[in-house]
Design a protein around this motif. Structure first.
Motif, PDB file in Angstrom:
ATOM      1  N   LYS A 136       9.016 -14.553 -26.130  1.00 34.10           N
ATOM      2  CA  LYS A 136      10.399 -14.274 -25.737  1.00 34.10           C
ATOM      3  C   LYS A 136      10.467 -13.155 -24.705  1.00 34.10           C
ATOM      4  O   LYS A 136      11.254 -13.214 -23.756  1.00 34.10           O
ATOM      5  N   SER A 140      11.889 -13.543 -20.827  1.00 30.87           N
ATOM      6  CA  SER A 140      12.893 -12.621 -20.301  1.00 30.87           C
ATOM      7  C   SER A 140      12.407 -11.957 -19.009  1.00 30.87           C
ATOM      8  O   SER A 140      13.136 -11.881 -18.017  1.00 30.87           O
ATOM      9  N   ASP A 141      11.160 -11.485 -19.021  1.00 28.02           N
ATOM     10  CA  ASP A 141      10.581 -10.850 -17.843  1.00 28.02           C
ATOM     11  C   ASP A 141      10.435 -11.864 -16.706  1.00 28.02           C
ATOM     12  O   ASP A 141      10.718 -11.550 -15.550  1.00 28.02           O
ATOM     13  N   GLU A 143      12.258 -14.545 -16.130  1.00 30.13           N
ATOM     14  CA  GLU A 143      13.581 -14.818 -15.562  1.00 30.13           C
ATOM     15  C   GLU A 143      14.024 -13.697 -14.619  1.00 30.13           C
ATOM     16  O   GLU A 143      14.562 -13.959 -13.551  1.00 30.13           O
ATOM     17  N   LYS A 144      13.783 -12.457 -15.025  1.00 27.93           N
ATOM     18  CA  LYS A 144      14.153 -11.316 -14.184  1.00 27.93           C
ATOM     19  C   LYS A 144      13.387 -11.365 -12.858  1.00 27.93           C
ATOM     20  O   LYS A 144      13.971 -11.233 -11.783  1.00 27.93           O
TER      21      LYS A 144
END
Length: 161
Positions: A136, A140-141, A143-144
């Motif tokens: 997860k 998240s990383d 996507e950033k």
């Protein structure tokens, strides 16, 4: 873990593929992201086939639960392949020293007045108990960073028209 994302570009797929298959695009993008500690390990472009392999140091801000697997800075080897004729490719990410496998199937297709680049990721943490939390965090990383890479690519797009 499976993860899908996409990026839209206001240009035909052929233009975006011209950009993605230019070695200079990759190094300019890393420079624009502020990642100065990188090295192009391999690069090949022959006919419709393109391949680039880059090792880079990436700053990380991991939550406490996964911090022992992800340092303040990680070394990542990234291999990107594209076939211009098919409009498809792949990405293999090797996070050095992390119990993690990451790969992605990519495609570029014309849509409306532009095109859409699709990324179908497979992320697999090889750690019991906290593997899901690590996956997860990576998504998240990812996507950033993907958002930042797309923004930079959009700024460079006119250079390839």
């Amino acid at each position: 873990m499976k993860h899908q994302s996409q990026a839209r570009f206001p240009a035909p797929a052929a233009v975006v593929l011209r950009m993605f298959t230019d070695r200079a695009f990759h190094t300019r993008k890393l420079d624009a992201m502020g990642l100065k500690n990188y090295e192009v390990l391999e690069h090949a472009a022959k006919g419709d086939e393109f391949r680039i392999r880059i090792r880079r140091k990436v700053p990380m801000q991991a939550p406490a639960m996964v911090k022992k697997f992800v340092g303040a800075e990680s070394t990542v080897v990234n291999e990107e392949r594209w076939n211009r004729a098919k409009g498809s490719g792949s990405v293999l990410v090797e996070p050095v020293g992390m119990p993690l496998e990451m790969s992605c199937a990519t495609s570029v297709k014309d849509e409306g007045a532009g095109c859409v680049v699709r990324y179908d990721w497979t992320i697999n943490a090889k750690v019991p108990l906290v593997g899901g939390a690590l996956e997860k965090f990576v998504v998240s990383d990812l996507e950033k960073r993907a958002g930042e890479e797309t923004r930079i690519a959009l700024e460079m797009l006119d250079d390839y028209r």
